[in-house]
Design an enzyme around this catalytic site. Structure first.
Site, mmCIF file in Angstrom:
data_model
loop_
_atom_site.group_PDB
_atom_site.id
_atom_site.type_symbol
_atom_site.label_atom_id
_atom_site.label_comp_id
_atom_site.label_asym_id
_atom_site.label_seq_id
_atom_site.Cartn_x
_atom_site.Cartn_y
_atom_site.Cartn_z
ATOM 1 N N CYS A 6 1.111 -1.047 0.154
ATOM 2 C CA CYS A 6 0.169 -0.132 0.143
ATOM 3 C C CYS A 6 0.503 1.143 -0.397
ATOM 4 O O CYS A 6 0.689 2.402 -0.664
ATOM 5 C CB CYS A 6 -0.927 0.035 1.342
ATOM 6 S SG CYS A 6 -0.329 0.256 2.687
ATOM 7 N N HIS A 66 -2.803 1.110 7.224
ATOM 8 C CA HIS A 66 -3.524 1.561 5.351
ATOM 9 C C HIS A 66 -2.692 2.835 4.794
ATOM 10 O O HIS A 66 -3.484 3.999 5.514
ATOM 11 C CB HIS A 66 -4.210 0.397 5.142
ATOM 12 C CG HIS A 66 -4.590 0.165 3.444
ATOM 13 N ND1 HIS A 66 -3.840 -0.390 2.857
ATOM 14 C CD2 HIS A 66 -5.241 0.433 2.930
ATOM 15 C CE1 HIS A 66 -3.736 -1.130 2.116
ATOM 16 N NE2 HIS A 66 -5.260 0.130 1.521
ATOM 17 N N HIS A 81 -5.011 1.589 -5.059
ATOM 18 C CA HIS A 81 -4.817 0.887 -3.570
ATOM 19 C C HIS A 81 -3.462 -0.418 -3.545
ATOM 20 O O HIS A 81 -4.875 -0.419 -4.674
ATOM 21 C CB HIS A 81 -5.486 1.214 -1.515
ATOM 22 C CG HIS A 81 -6.489 0.224 -2.414
ATOM 23 N ND1 HIS A 81 -6.902 -0.210 -1.033
ATOM 24 C CD2 HIS A 81 -7.553 -0.352 -3.090
ATOM 25 C CE1 HIS A 81 -7.775 -1.266 -0.901
ATOM 26 N NE2 HIS A 81 -8.056 -1.237 -1.551
#
Length: 157
Positions: A71, A121, A133
């Protein structure tokens, strides 16, 4: 004799009030692919386009491109291509951004998912409550709806 026929005619017809428009047209003739929109794009908008171009690239823990990403590797890579430097991890990226409210978010801002004070994240806001993402092992870079209310937003300066 001009290397680009028609430019001098275009410029003479443009008049003083349209010099900027004529310059934009001329620049687009000299630099194919350049547009006024592209030259005025924010780093976030440019990074968003880079992230979207990586759709389908596989997730790999610790990877920061150009073909595999985790990520924060995707956000780091995307902003680097847009001329901005970010730290490696999602938490460090959060600490480096200007924190903004959900109501102030714009496309190209970073979306940080957190549990308590722990950022775990990150993705790039694409509008309509969606992010680009690289989610987790076994998945690929994709556009997805924000699935949690436990998010913070940051803008890269």
């Amino acid at each position: 004799m001009s290397a680009f026929p028609g430019i001098s005619t275009l410029m003479s017809r443009a008049g003083a009030a349209s010099v900027v428009t004529a310059a934009t047209v001329t620049a687009s003739m000299l630099l194919p692919g350049m547009s006024a929109e592209a030259s005025a794009a924010t780093p976030g908008a440019a990074a968003l386009k880079v992230a979207a171009s990586k759709q389908g690239s596989p997730y790999q823990y610790g990877a920061a491109g150009p073909n595999r990403f985790d990520c924060s590797g995707l956000t780091l890579y995307s902003f680097k291509k847009a001329g901005k430097t970010l730290p490696r991890t999602a938490a460090a990226q959060y600490n480096k951004t200007r924190h903004i409210s959900a109501g102030s978010r714009q496309t190209g801002d970073l979306v940080f998912f957190h549990s308590g004070s722990n950022v775990y994240h990150v993705g790039i806001y694409a509008g309509n409550n969606k992010i680009w993402h690289s989610p987790k092992p076994g998945t690929t870079v994709r556009l997805e709806k924000i699935w949690s209310n436990s998010v913070w937003y940051g803008r890269v300066n």
